[in-house]
Design a protein around this motif. Structure first.
Motif, PDB file in Angstrom:
ATOM      1  N   ARG A   4       4.955  -5.605 -20.938  1.00  0.00           N
ATOM      2  CA  ARG A   4       4.060  -5.131 -19.885  1.00  0.00           C
ATOM      3  C   ARG A   4       4.020  -6.116 -18.735  1.00  0.00           C
ATOM      4  O   ARG A   4       4.354  -7.293 -18.884  1.00  0.00           O
ATOM      5  N   LEU A   5       3.544  -5.637 -17.568  1.00  0.00           N
ATOM      6  CA  LEU A   5       3.385  -6.505 -16.391  1.00  0.00           C
ATOM      7  C   LEU A   5       1.928  -6.871 -16.130  1.00  0.00           C
ATOM      8  O   LEU A   5       1.639  -7.743 -15.328  1.00  0.00           O
ATOM      9  N   TYR A   6       0.998  -6.166 -16.767  1.00  0.00           N
ATOM     10  CA  TYR A   6      -0.449  -6.472 -16.705  1.00  0.00           C
ATOM     11  C   TYR A   6      -0.980  -6.477 -15.267  1.00  0.00           C
ATOM     12  O   TYR A   6      -1.556  -7.458 -14.799  1.00  0.00           O
ATOM     13  N   TYR A   7      -0.795  -5.355 -14.593  1.00  0.00           N
ATOM     14  CA  TYR A   7      -1.268  -5.250 -13.214  1.00  0.00           C
ATOM     15  C   TYR A   7      -2.791  -5.305 -13.110  1.00  0.00           C
ATOM     16  O   TYR A   7      -3.334  -5.628 -12.049  1.00  0.00           O
ATOM     17  N   GLU A   8      -3.500  -4.991 -14.196  1.00  0.00           N
ATOM     18  CA  GLU A   8      -4.957  -5.052 -14.135  1.00  0.00           C
ATOM     19  C   GLU A   8      -5.465  -6.479 -13.962  1.00  0.00           C
ATOM     20  O   GLU A   8      -6.614  -6.699 -13.563  1.00  0.00           O
ATOM     21  N   LEU A   9      -4.595  -7.471 -14.253  1.00  0.00           N
ATOM     22  CA  LEU A   9      -4.967  -8.870 -14.073  1.00  0.00           C
ATOM     23  C   LEU A   9      -4.616  -9.385 -12.682  1.00  0.00           C
ATOM     24  O   LEU A   9      -5.062 -10.463 -12.279  1.00  0.00           O
ATOM     25  N   ASP A  10      -3.815  -8.612 -11.966  1.00  0.00           N
ATOM     26  CA  ASP A  10      -3.357  -9.031 -10.636  1.00  0.00           C
ATOM     27  C   ASP A  10      -4.180  -8.322  -9.563  1.00  0.00           C
ATOM     28  O   ASP A  10      -3.706  -7.412  -8.897  1.00  0.00           O
ATOM     29  N   GLN A  11      -5.422  -8.732  -9.428  1.00  0.00           N
ATOM     30  CA  GLN A  11      -6.337  -8.068  -8.492  1.00  0.00           C
ATOM     31  C   GLN A  11      -6.731  -9.005  -7.357  1.00  0.00           C
ATOM     32  O   GLN A  11      -7.051 -10.175  -7.592  1.00  0.00           O
ATOM     33  N   ASN A  12      -6.678  -8.484  -6.152  1.00  0.00           N
ATOM     34  CA  ASN A  12      -7.134  -9.246  -4.995  1.00  0.00           C
ATOM     35  C   ASN A  12      -8.644  -9.129  -4.865  1.00  0.00           C
ATOM     36  O   ASN A  12      -9.217  -8.051  -5.006  1.00  0.00           O
ATOM     37  N   ILE A  13      -9.265 -10.247  -4.602  1.00  0.00           N
ATOM     38  CA  ILE A  13     -10.725 -10.318  -4.521  1.00  0.00           C
ATOM     39  C   ILE A  13     -11.179  -9.974  -3.106  1.00  0.00           C
ATOM     40  O   ILE A  13     -10.716 -10.574  -2.134  1.00  0.00           O
ATOM     41  N   LYS A  14     -12.064  -9.003  -3.014  1.00  0.00           N
ATOM     42  CA  LYS A  14     -12.608  -8.614  -1.711  1.00  0.00           C
ATOM     43  C   LYS A  14     -14.128  -8.688  -1.759  1.00  0.00           C
ATOM     44  O   LYS A  14     -14.787  -7.814  -2.311  1.00  0.00           O
ATOM     45  N   MET A  24       2.691   2.517 -12.228  1.00  0.00           N
ATOM     46  CA  MET A  24       2.311   3.731 -12.932  1.00  0.00           C
ATOM     47  C   MET A  24       2.687   3.627 -14.415  1.00  0.00           C
ATOM     48  O   MET A  24       1.895   3.984 -15.293  1.00  0.00           O
ATOM     49  N   ILE A  25       3.889   3.122 -14.704  1.00  0.00           N
ATOM     50  CA  ILE A  25       4.336   2.962 -16.095  1.00  0.00           C
ATOM     51  C   ILE A  25       3.446   1.949 -16.812  1.00  0.00           C
ATOM     52  O   ILE A  25       3.040   2.156 -17.960  1.00  0.00           O
ATOM     53  N   ASP A  26       3.115   0.856 -16.109  1.00  0.00           N
ATOM     54  CA  ASP A  26       2.284  -0.183 -16.721  1.00  0.00           C
ATOM     55  C   ASP A  26       0.879   0.345 -17.010  1.00  0.00           C
ATOM     56  O   ASP A  26       0.253  -0.033 -18.004  1.00  0.00           O
ATOM     57  N   PHE A  27       0.400   1.216 -16.155  1.00  0.00           N
ATOM     58  CA  PHE A  27      -0.927   1.819 -16.367  1.00  0.00           C
ATOM     59  C   PHE A  27      -0.935   2.655 -17.646  1.00  0.00           C
ATOM     60  O   PHE A  27      -1.894   2.627 -18.428  1.00  0.00           O
ATOM     61  N   TYR A  44      -5.052  -6.952   2.730  1.00  0.00           N
ATOM     62  CA  TYR A  44      -4.121  -6.501   1.678  1.00  0.00           C
ATOM     63  C   TYR A  44      -4.379  -5.043   1.329  1.00  0.00           C
ATOM     64  O   TYR A  44      -5.505  -4.620   1.127  1.00  0.00           O
ATOM     65  N   LYS A  45      -3.315  -4.270   1.262  1.00  0.00           N
ATOM     66  CA  LYS A  45      -3.418  -2.861   0.887  1.00  0.00           C
ATOM     67  C   LYS A  45      -2.588  -2.612  -0.370  1.00  0.00           C
ATOM     68  O   LYS A  45      -1.431  -3.031  -0.455  1.00  0.00           O
ATOM     69  N   LYS A  46      -3.195  -1.946  -1.314  1.00  0.00           N
ATOM     70  CA  LYS A  46      -2.480  -1.638  -2.554  1.00  0.00           C
ATOM     71  C   LYS A  46      -1.354  -0.651  -2.281  1.00  0.00           C
ATOM     72  O   LYS A  46      -1.512   0.296  -1.526  1.00  0.00           O
ATOM     73  N   LYS A  47      -0.216  -0.896  -2.912  1.00  0.00           N
ATOM     74  CA  LYS A  47       0.934  -0.024  -2.751  1.00  0.00           C
ATOM     75  C   LYS A  47       1.272   0.629  -4.090  1.00  0.00           C
ATOM     76  O   LYS A  47       1.244  -0.013  -5.133  1.00  0.00           O
TER      77      LYS A  47
END
Length: 395
Positions: free
Chosen positions: A177-187, A140-143, A131-134
């Motif tokens: 908000r979309l809360y992208y900080e909660l949507d993290q892929n585990i590596k 950006m707005i959510d950040f 998985y690669k972050k896009k």
């Protein structure tokens, strides 16, 4: 089967609570671990049971002299997280391995087992390492909103249509908000350290002996070797809501579930909702209602913490359309190639019979009605590799 598996589910869950607490040297309660490992246990238990019953039925009712088994390393079978395992539930290789494990455990005397050497190792195709972050404007707005917002209610992956989600947040006096900080892929690297991990419960039959042995192989790294790494990352998230509400995050999203369990332990209310309509009165061994404060369902059920919610909140309001010069598209149901849960809807190849029934309905329509109707299989139908004439004709 449902009643037996429901009882077994909670017996194993209680055992896993003790095992995980010992492994991580913590004292978390049952609800904490239920939020995190419940959805995985729910799926893997039913998947193993279905295959166990299928193998035993075949051995008892069919004349099978020999079978071929591809041997793989145990460490290759361990998924990184539940999402990785869940997305592979229709993988032929993974299902072959599970069937093989059952046959090796049973060791039927009348069956000749031929072990096949396989040069390649088993690997999960949907690995987070691929998985690669896009970058996106929404992220950006959510950040930016993350810095200025102090929302008291987190709506995460709720499947609520955008316009309704905005209105809902405004009524609650908070910024959507979309809360992208909660949507993290585990590596996390596969450095397995589970020799001292034990699952202790009283086994009542051979299936339970098999289950206890194989669970240790299948438990994701995110619950054992990778748990502390995830915990440290979730603790860095500066969100302290009074309520968490989700329709999707509580299932396969291990990062979100660890974060949620930590917040719930500190008093945050946890609301989960259906992400699709169910006609079944019983679903998921009542686990969703047991680990949540409130479970919002599409259909009515008279239980203390279960409320019915209109599915209309998820959709846009459309103006009535005239059927003049229009066609009506009827989309058949969908099913996984390999069963992964008990349900009233068609399972696996049964869906082809469902398509035949739709075809029969169409054939019995009057000629003028046939011109209006179009019938298609569901776009997400997992039986794509089955060369059944009915399915090919429907396509």
């Amino acid at each position: 089967d449902y009643d037996y598996l429901e009882d077994l589910y909670y017996r194993i869950l209680n055992s896993l609570v003790e095992s995980l607490n010992n492994y991580h040297s913590v004292k978390k309660n049952q609800r904490y671990w239920h939020i995190i490992i419940g959805p995985f246990l729910l799926n893997v238990l039913q998947i193993l049971w279905d295959k166990w019953e299928s193998v035993n039925y075949a051995l008892d009712n069919e004349k099978i002299n020999e079978t071929r088994i591809i041997k793989v390393k145990d460490q290759d079978l361990v998924p990184l997280d539940f999402k990785e395992f869940f997305l592979e539930k229709n993988n032929h290789f993974l299902n072959h391995i599970i069937y093989s494990e059952i046959i090796n455990f049973l060791q039927p005397k009348s069956l000749k087992i031929i072990n096949i050497k396989y040069k390649k190792s088993f690997a999960y195709n949907n690995s987070n390492f691929n998985y690669k972050k896009k970058f996106s404007i929404k992220k950006m707005i959510d950040f930016i909103l993350k810095i200025i917002c102090k929302n008291k209610i987190v709506f995460y992956k709720n499947n609520i249509v955008k316009e309704n989600l905005i209105k809902l947040n405004i009524k609650l006096y908070q910024i959507p908000r979309l809360y992208y900080e909660l949507d993290q892929n585990i590596k996390i690297e596969k450095n397995l350290q589970r020799n001292n991990f034990e699952i202790k419960f009283v086994e009542k039959n051979d299936f339970e002996k098999f289950l206890r042995k194989k669970l240790i192989k299948l438990i994701p790294i995110s619950y054992l070797e990778g748990y502390e790494y995830i915990l440290k990352k979730t603790n860095k998230i500066k969100l302290n809501p009074k309520i968490i509400c989700t329709a999707m995050g509580h299932t396969v999203d291990d990062f979100f579930k660890v974060w949620s369990a930590e917040k719930v332990e500190k008093g945050t209310k946890y609301i989960v909702t259906d992400h699709g309509g169910y006609i079944d009165d019983k679903q998921n061994f009542s686990s969703w209602s047991n680990f949540s404060d409130t479970y919002l369902r599409w259909n009515y059920k008279d239980e203390k913490n279960i409320l019915q919610i209109s599915p209309g909140i998820l959709f846009k309001k459309y103006k009535p359309i005239s059927l003049k010069n229009k066609k009506l598209l009827l989309i058949a149901g969908t099913a996984n190639l390999y069963p992964n849960k008990i349900q009233s809807a068609p399972i696996s190849q049964e869906i082809l019979e469902d398509v035949k029934n739709w075809k029969k309905l169409y054939e019995n329509l009057q000629i003028d009605m046939k011109k209006v109707f179009k019938i298609r299989t569901h776009p997400s139908l997992s039986l794509i590799h089955i060369s059944d004439p009915t399915r090919q004709e429907a396509i």
